[in-house]
Design a protein around this motif. Structure first.
Motif, PDB file in Angstrom:
ATOM      1  N   LEU A 421       0.837  -1.195   0.000  1.00  0.00           N
ATOM      2  CA  LEU A 421       0.000   0.000   0.000  1.00  0.00           C
ATOM      3  C   LEU A 421       0.873   1.246   0.000  1.00  0.00           C
ATOM      4  O   LEU A 421       1.953   1.255   0.593  1.00  0.00           O
ATOM      5  N   HIS A 422       0.407   2.269  -0.664  1.00  0.00           N
ATOM      6  CA  HIS A 422       1.130   3.541  -0.670  1.00  0.00           C
ATOM      7  C   HIS A 422       0.527   4.434   0.410  1.00  0.00           C
ATOM      8  O   HIS A 422      -0.652   4.807   0.330  1.00  0.00           O
ATOM      9  N   VAL A 423       1.336   4.744   1.404  1.00  0.00           N
ATOM     10  CA  VAL A 423       0.863   5.370   2.632  1.00  0.00           C
ATOM     11  C   VAL A 423       1.376   6.804   2.717  1.00  0.00           C
ATOM     12  O   VAL A 423       2.591   7.054   2.591  1.00  0.00           O
ATOM     13  N   LEU A 424       0.437   7.736   2.930  1.00  0.00           N
ATOM     14  CA  LEU A 424       0.830   9.111   3.234  1.00  0.00           C
ATOM     15  C   LEU A 424       1.107   9.175   4.732  1.00  0.00           C
ATOM     16  O   LEU A 424       0.204   9.026   5.549  1.00  0.00           O
ATOM     17  N   VAL A 425       2.378   9.361   5.087  1.00  0.00           N
ATOM     18  CA  VAL A 425       2.787   9.327   6.489  1.00  0.00           C
ATOM     19  C   VAL A 425       2.342  10.611   7.180  1.00  0.00           C
ATOM     20  O   VAL A 425       2.691  11.715   6.755  1.00  0.00           O
ATOM     21  N   GLU A 426       1.574  10.462   8.277  1.00  0.00           N
ATOM     22  CA  GLU A 426       0.967  11.621   8.920  1.00  0.00           C
ATOM     23  C   GLU A 426       1.656  12.033  10.206  1.00  0.00           C
ATOM     24  O   GLU A 426       1.778  13.222  10.503  1.00  0.00           O
ATOM     25  N   GLU A 427       2.114  11.073  11.006  1.00  0.00           N
ATOM     26  CA  GLU A 427       2.690  11.446  12.301  1.00  0.00           C
ATOM     27  C   GLU A 427       3.435  10.276  12.921  1.00  0.00           C
ATOM     28  O   GLU A 427       3.338   9.134  12.458  1.00  0.00           O
ATOM     29  N   VAL A 428       4.153  10.602  14.002  1.00  0.00           N
ATOM     30  CA  VAL A 428       4.811   9.587  14.822  1.00  0.00           C
ATOM     31  C   VAL A 428       3.796   9.080  15.838  1.00  0.00           C
ATOM     32  O   VAL A 428       3.013   9.849  16.403  1.00  0.00           O
ATOM     33  N   SER A 429       3.784   7.781  16.074  1.00  0.00           N
ATOM     34  CA  SER A 429       2.876   7.200  17.051  1.00  0.00           C
ATOM     35  C   SER A 429       3.092   7.815  18.431  1.00  0.00           C
ATOM     36  O   SER A 429       4.229   8.033  18.857  1.00  0.00           O
ATOM     37  N   LYS A 430       1.998   8.090  19.117  1.00  0.00           N
ATOM     38  CA  LYS A 430       2.093   8.657  20.471  1.00  0.00           C
ATOM     39  C   LYS A 430       2.565   7.618  21.478  1.00  0.00           C
ATOM     40  O   LYS A 430       3.030   7.961  22.566  1.00  0.00           O
ATOM     41  N   GLN A 431       2.427   6.332  21.138  1.00  0.00           N
ATOM     42  CA  GLN A 431       2.850   5.272  22.055  1.00  0.00           C
ATOM     43  C   GLN A 431       4.292   4.827  21.836  1.00  0.00           C
ATOM     44  O   GLN A 431       4.937   4.327  22.749  1.00  0.00           O
ATOM     45  N   ASP A 432       4.799   5.007  20.617  1.00  0.00           N
ATOM     46  CA  ASP A 432       6.138   4.484  20.295  1.00  0.00           C
ATOM     47  C   ASP A 432       6.780   5.397  19.254  1.00  0.00           C
ATOM     48  O   ASP A 432       6.311   5.477  18.119  1.00  0.00           O
ATOM     49  N   ALA A 433       7.844   6.080  19.633  1.00  0.00           N
ATOM     50  CA  ALA A 433       8.485   7.063  18.759  1.00  0.00           C
ATOM     51  C   ALA A 433       9.126   6.438  17.526  1.00  0.00           C
ATOM     52  O   ALA A 433       9.471   7.152  16.576  1.00  0.00           O
ATOM     53  N   SER A 434       9.279   5.109  17.520  1.00  0.00           N
ATOM     54  CA  SER A 434       9.874   4.444  16.360  1.00  0.00           C
ATOM     55  C   SER A 434       8.822   4.043  15.321  1.00  0.00           C
ATOM     56  O   SER A 434       9.167   3.538  14.254  1.00  0.00           O
ATOM     57  N   ILE A 435       7.556   4.263  15.648  1.00  0.00           N
ATOM     58  CA  ILE A 435       6.463   3.854  14.771  1.00  0.00           C
ATOM     59  C   ILE A 435       5.826   5.073  14.106  1.00  0.00           C
ATOM     60  O   ILE A 435       5.501   6.065  14.765  1.00  0.00           O
ATOM     61  N   LEU A 436       5.664   4.980  12.797  1.00  0.00           N
ATOM     62  CA  LEU A 436       4.960   6.011  12.036  1.00  0.00           C
ATOM     63  C   LEU A 436       3.551   5.538  11.716  1.00  0.00           C
ATOM     64  O   LEU A 436       3.292   4.327  11.651  1.00  0.00           O
ATOM     65  N   THR A 437       2.658   6.484  11.500  1.00  0.00           N
ATOM     66  CA  THR A 437       1.283   6.136  11.157  1.00  0.00           C
ATOM     67  C   THR A 437       0.795   7.010  10.012  1.00  0.00           C
ATOM     68  O   THR A 437       1.196   8.173   9.891  1.00  0.00           O
ATOM     69  N   GLY A 438      -0.010   6.420   9.155  1.00  0.00           N
ATOM     70  CA  GLY A 438      -0.546   7.162   8.016  1.00  0.00           C
ATOM     71  C   GLY A 438      -1.667   6.374   7.370  1.00  0.00           C
ATOM     72  O   GLY A 438      -2.058   5.305   7.859  1.00  0.00           O
ATOM     73  N   ARG A 439      -2.179   6.902   6.264  1.00  0.00           N
ATOM     74  CA  ARG A 439      -3.298   6.243   5.600  1.00  0.00           C
ATOM     75  C   ARG A 439      -2.971   5.931   4.144  1.00  0.00           C
ATOM     76  O   ARG A 439      -2.348   6.733   3.456  1.00  0.00           O
ATOM     77  N   ALA A 440      -3.447   4.762   3.729  1.00  0.00           N
ATOM     78  CA  ALA A 440      -3.331   4.369   2.337  1.00  0.00           C
ATOM     79  C   ALA A 440      -4.440   5.054   1.533  1.00  0.00           C
ATOM     80  O   ALA A 440      -5.335   5.691   2.085  1.00  0.00           O
ATOM     81  N   GLU A 441      -4.373   4.898   0.214  1.00  0.00           N
ATOM     82  CA  GLU A 441      -5.395   5.509  -0.643  1.00  0.00           C
ATOM     83  C   GLU A 441      -6.797   5.084  -0.263  1.00  0.00           C
ATOM     84  O   GLU A 441      -7.741   5.869  -0.338  1.00  0.00           O
ATOM     85  N   ASP A 442      -6.967   3.823   0.156  1.00  0.00           N
ATOM     86  CA  ASP A 442      -8.295   3.319   0.496  1.00  0.00           C
ATOM     87  C   ASP A 442      -8.674   3.621   1.947  1.00  0.00           C
ATOM     88  O   ASP A 442      -9.607   3.041   2.481  1.00  0.00           O
ATOM     89  N   ASN A 443      -7.920   4.515   2.577  1.00  0.00           N
ATOM     90  CA  ASN A 443      -8.165   5.009   3.942  1.00  0.00           C
ATOM     91  C   ASN A 443      -7.753   4.023   5.028  1.00  0.00           C
ATOM     92  O   ASN A 443      -8.005   4.261   6.216  1.00  0.00           O
ATOM     93  N   THR A 444      -7.112   2.913   4.673  1.00  0.00           N
ATOM     94  CA  THR A 444      -6.606   1.983   5.676  1.00  0.00           C
ATOM     95  C   THR A 444      -5.561   2.676   6.544  1.00  0.00           C
ATOM     96  O   THR A 444      -4.630   3.309   6.041  1.00  0.00           O
ATOM     97  N   LEU A 445      -5.725   2.548   7.865  1.00  0.00           N
ATOM     98  CA  LEU A 445      -4.754   3.109   8.806  1.00  0.00           C
ATOM     99  C   LEU A 445      -3.600   2.124   8.950  1.00  0.00           C
ATOM    100  O   LEU A 445      -3.803   0.956   9.284  1.00  0.00           O
ATOM    101  N   VAL A 446      -2.389   2.616   8.693  1.00  0.00           N
ATOM    102  CA  VAL A 446      -1.203   1.757   8.647  1.00  0.00           C
ATOM    103  C   VAL A 446      -0.163   2.249   9.641  1.00  0.00           C
ATOM    104  O   VAL A 446       0.136   3.449   9.712  1.00  0.00           O
ATOM    105  N   HIS A 447       0.386   1.318  10.426  1.00  0.00           N
ATOM    106  CA  HIS A 447       1.511   1.607  11.323  1.00  0.00           C
ATOM    107  C   HIS A 447       2.732   0.846  10.831  1.00  0.00           C
ATOM    108  O   HIS A 447       2.627  -0.333  10.460  1.00  0.00           O
ATOM    109  N   PHE A 448       3.883   1.493  10.835  1.00  0.00           N
ATOM    110  CA  PHE A 448       5.120   0.803  10.439  1.00  0.00           C
ATOM    111  C   PHE A 448       6.320   1.526  11.037  1.00  0.00           C
ATOM    112  O   PHE A 448       6.243   2.709  11.394  1.00  0.00           O
ATOM    113  N   LYS A 449       7.421   0.801  11.157  1.00  0.00           N
ATOM    114  CA  LYS A 449       8.640   1.392  11.712  1.00  0.00           C
ATOM    115  C   LYS A 449       9.252   2.366  10.717  1.00  0.00           C
ATOM    116  O   LYS A 449       9.300   2.097   9.507  1.00  0.00           O
ATOM    117  N   GLY A 450       9.724   3.502  11.234  1.00  0.00           N
ATOM    118  CA  GLY A 450      10.344   4.491  10.369  1.00  0.00           C
ATOM    119  C   GLY A 450      10.793   5.702  11.165  1.00  0.00           C
ATOM    120  O   GLY A 450      10.605   5.771  12.386  1.00  0.00           O
TER     121      GLY A 450
END
Length: 476
Positions: A421-450
């Motif tokens: 999925l192509h994710v527009l990265v929106e912010e750093v997770s409030k629970q874990d500074a190593s985790i990024l969060t964003g949304r894919a085109e289909d609005n799926t909420l995605v968390h991944f390390k970054g």
């Protein structure tokens, strides 16, 4: 409401007047800073929908243009402003609770100014309550004249009077107000204001007025300016975007507007909300399919799966019509995801009606749903309907709805596992500074390390795990 040259002139005069007051406030605040050795601060609380959130971006823009700096809390702020929602009673109760605490803060800082605006203040019963029980509130204004904040604040400082400035209808659509956006890569753009649908449970038409579309040229110009500053994703806002343009002098459809925005160079994604099913046309579905920048996601409120309840709600569509729209969307747009709103316990809803709603949930396979227990709003037709459903019955149905809905949401997201999925990265997770969060085109909420330097970028992410309401991925 068509917009002619006379209205354009009036809008410009209104804007210039507020710019003058912003400058007067800037001079006043500069003098205060010289005396106190610190900048004056504001605290802005927003409740309710994305329309309210975007209104608050404009309010913040005016405040910062005046010279205020944002405060992290009400207690230390020199100016406190609540932009309110009245869709549900508990939203109003929370505002009254916070206003009660402000009385104590104002005793500590007598120079504190308190203001309340937004949908709550368009109701006579709220105005009466504020005048009787919250006399320490300095400024009260509504949804139609948000742009007058600089003038009202300056007048309050000059006269020390309590100001009530509530309009029953909008007089101008004032363009080009200063705006503070949440981030530099996403922005919301109003394409219209108000609502003509008069759903029997909803107070929005009464507090935000009838539908008024902005001219397409003004919308295009605003989006182009935002893209020039680095915005990648635009959210087009309206209470019912599907009816955009019907009241303009030169009629234009929402599908035609989407096609024009899709041509803007540099823009990467287009989202919109909210879509009313009764106005979702084949032309719009085709535009969504053919416009590459329009995301493959739609929020399409069903509210109830029962035709009898939909009729009582004054929704102007049937369960069968809704399901036919879903079929067309899924046939036209590959991998489209659909979310919805559902109200449980509307007056007269029977167990059979409720089962019809569950049937729709099972058939559509929503990626998520915003579920609400029916909230009686005085002033709406539903508030006085017979056969109000007992609270214990509503609570039982609400719990059973989630028991059906949540596994379906998990199943929809499970189908994402293994995909890129192509994710527009929106912010750093409030629970874990190593985790990024964003949304894919289909609005799926995605968390991944970054790392946070990815924020604002669209990155490819392989989905490796499903957590029901979001997925876990790894950047590739």
């Amino acid at each position: 409401m068509s917009i002619d040259k006379t209205n354009d002139k009036q809008d410009m005069i209104a804007l210039e007047k507020q710019r003058e007051y912003m400058q007067k406030m800037r001079s006043h605040l500069s003098d205060l800073e010289q005396k106190t050795g610190r900048k004056q601060t504001y605290f802005l609380l927003t409740t309710g929908c994305q329309m309210n959130a975007h209104d608050s971006e404009k309010l913040a823009g005016m405040l910062e243009t005046m010279g205020f700096a944002e405060s992290p809390s009400e207690q230390k702020a020199d100016f406190v402003l609540y932009n309110t929602c009245c869709i549900r009673e508990n939203a109003e109760d929370k505002i009254y609770g916070r206003l009660g605490r402000l009385k104590y803060y104002k005793k500590q800082n007598p120079n504190m100014k308190i203001a309340i605006c937004g949908c709550m203040t368009q109701q006579d019963v709220v105005i009466e309550k504020l005048q009787k029980s919250y006399k320490y509130v300095d400024i009260v204004f509504g949804t139609f004249n948000l742009y007058k904040l600089p003038e009202l604040l300056y007048e309050s400082l000059e006269t020390k009077d309590t100001l009530f400035d509530i309009w029953k209808e909008e007089k101008e659509i004032v363009e080009n107000l200063p705006t503070v956006y949440k981030n530099t890569f996403q922005a919301s753009v109003n394409i219209m204001y108000g609502c003509d649908n008069f759903c029997s449970y909803c107070i929005v038409p009464y507090v935000r007025g009838r539908e008024r579309s902005r001219e397409p040229e003004d919308i295009i110009q605003e989006v182009e300016k935002l893209v020039h500053t680095g915005v990648k994703e635009i959210m087009l806002l309206g209470q019912n975007v599907n009816s955009y343009g019907k009241n303009l002098e030169n009629t234009i459809s929402f599908g035609q507007l989407l096609r024009q925005i899709n041509e803007i160079e540099g823009l990467e994604r287009i989202r919109f909300m909210t879509s009313h099913p009764k106005d979702l046309s084949d032309e719009l579905i085709l535009a969504m399919k053919e416009c590459k920048k329009v995301c493959n996601y739609i929020h399409l409120p069903i509210q109830s799966g029962s035709n009898s309840v939909l009729k009582l709600m004054n929704r102007h569509y049937t369960k069968e019509h809704y399901l036919e729209l879903v079929r067309k969307l899924k046939q036209a747009i590959e991998d489209i995801t659909i979310s919805t709103d559902i109200i449980v316990g509307f007056p007269g809803e029977t167990e059979e009606d409720f089962q019809q709603t569950l049937d729709v949930v099972r058939e559509v396979q929503y990626c998520t749903a915003f579920t609400f227990i029916y909230s009686k709003r005085s002033g709406t037709p539903a508030a006085t309907m017979d056969n109000q459903v007992p609270q214990d019955v509503i609570k039982d149905r609400f719990d059973r709805l989630l028991q059906v809905l949540n596994p379906i949401v998990a199943e929809v997201h499970q189908k994402q596992v293994g995909k890129i999925l192509h994710v527009l990265v929106e912010e750093v997770s409030k629970q874990d500074a190593s985790i990024l969060t964003g949304r894919a085109e289909d609005n799926t909420l995605v968390h991944f390390k970054g790392t946070k330097d990815c924020i604002g970028s669209i990155v490819p992410v392989k989905i490796i795990d499903n957590k029901t309401f979001y997925v876990i991925g790894e950047r590739i």
